[in-house]
Design an enzyme around this catalytic site. Structure first.
Site, PDB file in Angstrom:
ATOM      1  N   ARG A 108      11.014  22.121  -5.816  1.00 49.86           N
ATOM      2  CA  ARG A 108      10.325  20.849  -6.107  1.00 49.86           C
ATOM      3  C   ARG A 108       9.883  20.287  -4.766  1.00 49.86           C
ATOM      4  O   ARG A 108      10.709  20.080  -3.881  1.00 49.86           O
ATOM      5  CB  ARG A 108      11.254  19.873  -6.830  1.00 49.86           C
ATOM      6  CG  ARG A 108      10.646  18.464  -6.906  1.00 49.86           C
ATOM      7  CD  ARG A 108      11.407  17.553  -7.833  1.00 49.86           C
ATOM      8  NE  ARG A 108      11.188  17.917  -9.220  1.00 49.86           N
ATOM      9  CZ  ARG A 108      11.482  17.129 -10.253  1.00 49.86           C
ATOM     10  NH1 ARG A 108      12.001  15.931 -10.047  1.00 49.86           N
ATOM     11  NH2 ARG A 108      11.274  17.532 -11.482  1.00 49.86           N
ATOM     12  N   HIS A 135       3.275  19.937 -13.086  1.00 45.90           N
ATOM     13  CA  HIS A 135       4.672  19.996 -13.552  1.00 45.90           C
ATOM     14  C   HIS A 135       4.697  20.982 -14.718  1.00 45.90           C
ATOM     15  O   HIS A 135       4.889  20.636 -15.877  1.00 45.90           O
ATOM     16  CB  HIS A 135       5.163  18.610 -13.960  1.00 45.90           C
ATOM     17  CG  HIS A 135       6.663  18.503 -14.027  1.00 45.90           C
ATOM     18  ND1 HIS A 135       7.518  19.544 -13.729  1.00 45.90           N
ATOM     19  CD2 HIS A 135       7.474  17.460 -14.365  1.00 45.90           C
ATOM     20  CE1 HIS A 135       8.764  19.154 -13.879  1.00 45.90           C
ATOM     21  NE2 HIS A 135       8.774  17.894 -14.265  1.00 45.90           N
ATOM     22  N   GLN A 138       7.769  21.609 -17.173  1.00 44.43           N
ATOM     23  CA  GLN A 138       7.917  20.475 -18.096  1.00 44.43           C
ATOM     24  C   GLN A 138       6.959  20.614 -19.283  1.00 44.43           C
ATOM     25  O   GLN A 138       7.365  20.501 -20.450  1.00 44.43           O
ATOM     26  CB  GLN A 138       7.615  19.172 -17.336  1.00 44.43           C
ATOM     27  CG  GLN A 138       7.582  17.937 -18.218  1.00 44.43           C
ATOM     28  CD  GLN A 138       8.958  17.466 -18.619  1.00 44.43           C
ATOM     29  OE1 GLN A 138       9.804  17.237 -17.783  1.00 44.43           O
ATOM     30  NE2 GLN A 138       9.197  17.313 -19.907  1.00 44.43           N
ATOM     31  N   ASP A 227       4.118   8.861 -19.261  1.00 39.45           N
ATOM     32  CA  ASP A 227       4.898   9.097 -18.045  1.00 39.45           C
ATOM     33  C   ASP A 227       4.847   7.798 -17.242  1.00 39.45           C
ATOM     34  O   ASP A 227       4.036   6.906 -17.547  1.00 39.45           O
ATOM     35  CB  ASP A 227       4.277  10.274 -17.257  1.00 39.45           C
ATOM     36  CG  ASP A 227       5.102  10.698 -16.044  1.00 39.45           C
ATOM     37  OD1 ASP A 227       6.249  10.225 -15.896  1.00 39.45           O
ATOM     38  OD2 ASP A 227       4.601  11.513 -15.246  1.00 39.45           O
ATOM     39  N   CYS A 267       8.463  12.637 -20.307  1.00 40.92           N
ATOM     40  CA  CYS A 267       9.249  13.600 -19.509  1.00 40.92           C
ATOM     41  C   CYS A 267      10.471  12.963 -18.868  1.00 40.92           C
ATOM     42  O   CYS A 267      11.428  13.654 -18.542  1.00 40.92           O
ATOM     43  CB  CYS A 267       8.363  14.243 -18.454  1.00 40.92           C
ATOM     44  SG  CYS A 267       7.711  13.069 -17.245  1.00 40.92           S
ATOM     45  N   ARG A 293      14.224  21.869 -22.239  1.00 39.84           N
ATOM     46  CA  ARG A 293      13.826  22.488 -20.971  1.00 39.84           C
ATOM     47  C   ARG A 293      14.744  23.652 -20.613  1.00 39.84           C
ATOM     48  O   ARG A 293      14.318  24.630 -20.021  1.00 39.84           O
ATOM     49  CB  ARG A 293      13.787  21.429 -19.863  1.00 39.84           C
ATOM     50  CG  ARG A 293      12.689  20.444 -20.181  1.00 39.84           C
ATOM     51  CD  ARG A 293      12.308  19.594 -19.036  1.00 39.84           C
ATOM     52  NE  ARG A 293      11.896  20.365 -17.882  1.00 39.84           N
ATOM     53  CZ  ARG A 293      11.887  19.884 -16.646  1.00 39.84           C
ATOM     54  NH1 ARG A 293      12.276  18.654 -16.424  1.00 39.84           N
ATOM     55  NH2 ARG A 293      11.485  20.631 -15.639  1.00 39.84           N
TER      56      ARG A 293
END
Ligand code: CP
Ligand code: NVA
Length: 309
Positions: A108, A135, A138, A227, A267, A293
């Protein structure tokens, strides 16, 4: 060996295979505890090295469980304890060491270039655990969640996004092109995606539409995604930006423009873009979304190791 960096660079067929595998694996381990290993332990003896240059709760936990359930193990490096940044060690040398000691690397980072640079020197797969432009893990997982809840291919559903044009939306746009679903994007005009993303949309056959009125963007929606308006390291005047998004709050009134059985996904972590009542309502599937996930990332790992299906 395959890398997993951006959805736009992965063939649609491969993305679909990952989802199919995740579905099979999830249902096969219904009665198992978190740390019990899948039958056959397909990644036995493999080490996933993960490093987070930005905060993370879900991605960290879900990759840990993912590799464990496949029979392997995970090690999380702290970037401030490596020589890589302040100590001046190169990405090339770091990548060679990671490749000799580990079997896959999940990063990340705040730099898309860094991901590409690591990819150049690694001889093990690299997975993007969130970057400024994407992302991917995700959103692939979210496609899985949508199909699991709606029991329909996502191409038959209307998906809406209410929020900023950020990494998560970029991956949702790529998913819309790969899986061919209708995507209505609702945000103030000023916050529409950048030229690079708009030209990617233009170059590909797509079903993507922009609205600067939230009610129009969610009309007839089966799923509403959102988000945080302010992403990590978003260098903006926060108060001004939040003000610009005032009319894009997901509340009961806005949800009433969508289909009756519309679900809400996010998310996480959340900000004030969603009303507490919606967030904790039956329509909100955010906890199922977060846990999925683990399942999808297991299949992403298997894809990277060439062991899918
Ligand atoms: N959604 C997500 O990636 O969460 P974290 O930042 O907690 O990993
Ligand atoms: N867009 C958010 C996603 C967090 C998981 C961010 O980059 O901060």
């Amino acid at each position: 060996m395959k890398h997993f960096i951006n959805l736009k660079d992965i063939p649609a067929k491969d993305l679909r295979e990952i989802i199919i595998d995740a579905k099979k694996r999830k249902s096969a381990r219904k009665n198992l505890n978190h740390l019990e290993i899948d039958k056959g332990a397909p990644l036995k003896g493999k080490l996933l090295i993960q490093m987070f240059e930005k905060s993370s709760l879900r991605t960290r936990l879900s990759f840990y469980l993912a590799i464990k359930q496949l029979g392997g193990s995970a090690l999380t490096l702290r970037p401030d304890e490596l020589h890589l940044s302040k100590g001046g060690e190169s990405i090339e040398d770091t990548a060679k060491i990671l490749s000799n000691f580990g079997n896959a690397f999940m990063l990340r980072t705040d730099s898309d270039e860094k991901l590409e640079e690591f990819k150049k020197y690694l001889s093990i797969p690299i997975i993007n655990g969130l970057s400024p432009s994407s992302h991917a893990t995700q959103i692939l997982s979210d496609v899985f969640t949508v199909e699991e809840i709606k029991r329909k291919p996502i191409s038959k559903l209307n998906i809406s996004w209410i929020g900023d044009s950020n990494n998560v939306l970029n991956s949702l746009i790529a998913a819309s092109i790969k899986f061919s679903f209708r995507l209505n994007i609702g945000c103030p005009k000023k916050y529409q995606p950048n030229k690079k993303i708009l030209s990617y949309i233009k170059k590909n056959r797509n079903r993507i539409f922009f609205y600067d009125v939230a009610q129009k963007a969610v009309a007839d929606a089966d799923v509403i995604f959102s988000d945080k308006v302010i992403s990590m390291n978003d260098k903006v005047n926060k108060i001004r930006k939040l003000n610009h998004f005032k009319k894009f709050k997901i509340d009961k009134k806005l949800m009433s423009f969508a289909k009756k059985n519309c679900i809400f996904l996010h998310c996480l972590p959340r900000g004030k873009e969603v009303d507490e009542k919606i967030f904790s309502s039956k329509q909100s599937k955010v906890w199922q979304q977060a846990l999925n996930r683990v399942h999808v990332q297991k299949s992403i790992l298997l894809y990277c190791f060439g062991k899918l299906g």
